[in-house]
Design an enzyme around this catalytic site. Structure first.
Site, short mmCIF file in Angstrom:
data_model
loop_
_atom_site.label_atom_id
_atom_site.label_comp_id
_atom_site.label_asym_id
_atom_site.label_seq_id
_atom_site.Cartn_x
_atom_site.Cartn_y
_atom_site.Cartn_z
NE ARG A 111 36.38 40.07 40.78
CZ ARG A 111 35.76 39.37 41.45
NH1 ARG A 111 36.05 39.54 42.73
NH2 ARG A 111 35.04 38.35 41.25
CE1 TYR B 181 30.14 31.54 40.17
CE2 TYR B 181 30.94 32.38 37.91
CZ TYR B 181 31.11 32.14 39.42
OH TYR B 181 32.50 32.57 39.84
NE ARG C 29 28.51 46.55 48.72
CZ ARG C 29 28.95 45.25 48.92
NH1 ARG C 29 29.97 45.15 48.07
NH2 ARG C 29 28.53 44.56 49.71
NE ARG D 266 35.96 40.99 48.41
CZ ARG D 266 36.03 39.66 48.17
NH1 ARG D 266 35.47 38.99 49.15
NH2 ARG D 266 36.44 39.14 47.08
CG ASP E 64 29.54 39.80 39.71
OD1 ASP E 64 30.66 39.88 40.61
OD2 ASP E 64 29.27 39.10 39.59
O1 CP3 Z 1 37.42 44.31 38.35
C1 CP3 Z 1 36.79 45.34 39.09
O2 CP3 Z 1 37.37 46.08 39.92
C2 CP3 Z 1 35.44 45.54 38.51
C3 CP3 Z 1 34.41 45.06 39.20
C4 CP3 Z 1 34.26 43.42 39.03
C5 CP3 Z 1 33.62 42.35 40.08
N1 CP3 Z 1 33.58 41.49 39.75
C6 CP3 Z 1 33.25 43.31 41.55
C7 CP3 Z 1 33.07 42.42 42.51
C8 CP3 Z 1 34.51 42.62 38.07
C9 CP3 Z 1 35.19 42.69 36.67
C10 CP3 Z 1 33.87 41.19 38.46
C11 CP3 Z 1 33.83 39.96 37.54
C12 CP3 Z 1 33.38 38.69 38.13
N2 CP3 Z 1 32.71 38.55 38.98
C13 CP3 Z 1 34.10 37.44 37.69
C14 CP3 Z 1 35.25 37.29 36.57
C15 CP3 Z 1 36.72 37.89 37.34
C16 CP3 Z 1 37.26 36.47 38.16
O3 CP3 Z 1 37.56 36.99 39.28
O4 CP3 Z 1 37.39 35.69 37.52
C17 CP3 Z 1 33.56 36.47 38.53
C18 CP3 Z 1 33.97 35.10 38.44
C19 CP3 Z 1 32.58 37.05 39.06
C20 CP3 Z 1 31.63 36.22 40.09
C21 CP3 Z 1 32.06 36.71 41.46
N3 CP3 Z 1 31.58 37.87 41.85
C22 CP3 Z 1 32.72 36.18 42.49
C23 CP3 Z 1 33.55 34.98 42.31
C24 CP3 Z 1 32.61 37.09 43.59
C25 CP3 Z 1 33.67 37.02 44.82
C26 CP3 Z 1 32.75 36.12 46.04
C27 CP3 Z 1 33.68 36.73 47.41
O5 CP3 Z 1 33.10 37.37 48.13
O6 CP3 Z 1 34.57 36.15 47.18
C28 CP3 Z 1 31.96 38.11 43.36
C29 CP3 Z 1 31.64 39.35 44.18
C30 CP3 Z 1 32.16 40.58 43.85
N4 CP3 Z 1 32.38 41.16 42.57
C31 CP3 Z 1 32.75 41.44 44.64
C32 CP3 Z 1 33.18 42.62 43.92
C33 CP3 Z 1 34.02 43.93 44.00
C34 CP3 Z 1 33.04 41.31 46.17
C35 CP3 Z 1 31.71 41.86 47.00
C36 CP3 Z 1 32.00 42.30 48.11
O7 CP3 Z 1 32.35 43.34 48.62
O8 CP3 Z 1 31.43 41.31 49.00
#
Ligand code: CP3
Length: 349
Positions: free
Chosen positions: A26, A150, A39, A30, A75
């Site tokens: 990640r 999910y 974004r 954010r 994602d």
């Molecule tokens: O790592 C990176 O920088 C690459 C991008 C990446 C994202 N999601 C972008 C993202 C990666 C590798 C993921 C993987 C992902 N997504 C996982 C596995 C990693 C982990 O954290 O265990 C999981 C479980 C997800 C599902 C998901 N997507 C979650 C739990 C969330 C967070 C929700 C929140 O807002 O708290 C997301 C959203 C997400 N994915 C964001 C980003 C940058 C945030 C989006 C935003 O800006 O609102």
């Protein structure tokens, strides 16, 4: 001059490059003001479908931190949306599925994935590889279990009771669901490798909620099939396998899963993780993301300890034990990258 081999790829393959490579799960996201600007007014999943935005956001942490690898901005649920599942990523919540998966009939809503579903991924990876030069690009996918959680729960869940009810209550349907998800994730990784990604990471974020016996019998085969598809496409590309709370599963996540690197969360010291994983698999990890918010001397001491604990591993890629939290200070991440690069790890200390 011969080109320098990437320290990240070298460590994944089990050698000891001059400096320990580092990147952050990640790292694009954010905590970066330039990410929030890029974004503005565009939903998460929409931004993932625009190659020029994906390229820009993926490069942001590479420029700012000097990390040794980029990870594609995308994602884990994106391929599910690409095959037609109605879902959204709700800010502050995570993925939410409009119609959760509950019956055999729901399998019809989950067709197999092919490259034509994700042309924007092929485009983004191709563009990124050209722009990144020597810095490797990591592609990724969600592991079948975490994606199933999910789909079945309908969104994030603490205890995954409905998912486990399906696993235990209808083993036949469970297997069909995991097989389908393994095709989707495997093909999604293959597309990224075919477009030029140098390595892949399989995120099984919630596998740590399982009893080891269920993990081995009902989950691991599907993850191994995903990694096998990646290996068939590009045998030389490292395959990283990560989950949270997986201390009791580590023995299964390396060799038995077909992974070349195991991502370790912060609950198991890295040297103990190496003992559990085995001598011929590299490790990635494992700073507690919460420590990013601690005073610098504490961060420094923890980083140096992890480098010492990783010094006995087959190869060590420094990372966090889970993703960068939204409140992390980018300057602390930058200082960590510099500290990791400037430190020669010594297991004897
Ligand atoms: O790592 C990176 O920088 C690459 C991008 C990446 C994202 N999601 C972008 C993202 C990666 C590798 C993921 C993987 C992902 N997504 C996982 C596995 C990693 C982990 O954290 O265990 C999981 C479980 C997800 C599902 C998901 N997507 C979650 C739990 C969330 C967070 C929700 C929140 O807002 O708290 C997301 C959203 C997400 N994915 C964001 C980003 C940058 C945030 C989006 C935003 O800006 O609102």
């Amino acid at each position: 001059m011969t080109p320098q081999p990437s320290p990240f790829l070298a460590a994944c393959r089990g050698s000891r490059p001059e400096r320990t490579p580092v990147w952050f799960m990640r790292q694009a996201g954010r905590s970066l003001p330039e990410y929030r600007r890029a974004r503005e007014g565009i939903s998460m999943l929409e931004s993932c479908r625009r190659p020029e935005l994906v390229t820009q956001i993926t490069l942001q942490p590479v420029h700012r931190y000097g990390v040794d690898a980029a990870i594609l901005y995308s994602d884990i649920v994106l391929p599910l949306q690409a095959v037609g599942i109605d879902l959204d990523i709700v800010p502050g919540v995570g993925p939410v599925i409009a119609e959760p998966f509950r019956t055999r009939g729901d399998l019809d809503r989950l067709p197999e994935l092919d490259a034509a579903h994700v042309p924007f991924i092929t485009q983004a990876v191709t563009d990124l590889v050209a722009l990144l030069g020597d810095v490797p690009l990591i592609g990724f996918a969600g592991a079948p279990f975490t994606l199933a959680s999910y789909l079945v729960e309908g969104g994030p869940s603490r205890d995954l009771t409905r998912t486990k009810a399906l696993l235990h209550g209808d083993p036949g349907l469970w297997k069909s669901l995991l097989d389908r998800l393994s095709q989707i994730s495997g093909e999604y990784l293959r597309v990224q490798l075919a477009a030029g990604a140098s390595a892949v990471q399989l995120f099984d974020s919630w596998a740590g909620t399982l009893e080891p016996v269920d993990y081995r019998d009902r989950v691991l085969p599907a993850s191994a099939a995903v990694l096998a598809r990646a290996a068939a496409e590009r045998p030389d590309a490292p395959r990283i396998h990560f989950g949270v709370g997986t201390g009791e599963l580590l023995g299964s996540m390396g060799r038995p899963a077909g992974a070349s690197v195991v991502g370790v969360d912060f609950r198991v010291p890295l040297d103990e993780a190496v003992r559990r994983i085995g001598p011929d698999t590299a490790v990635q990890g494992n700073l507690d993301p919460a420590v990013l918010l601690a005073p610098w001397p504490v961060v420094r001491e923890r980083v140096l300890r992890i480098l010492r604990q990783g010094a006995g591993a087959h190869g060590h890629v420094f990372n966090l034990g889970h993703g960068v939290p939204p409140g992390a200070d980018p300057q602390v991440l930058k200082k960590i990258v510099d500290l990791v690069h400037d430190t020669v790890p010594d297991a004897r200390e």
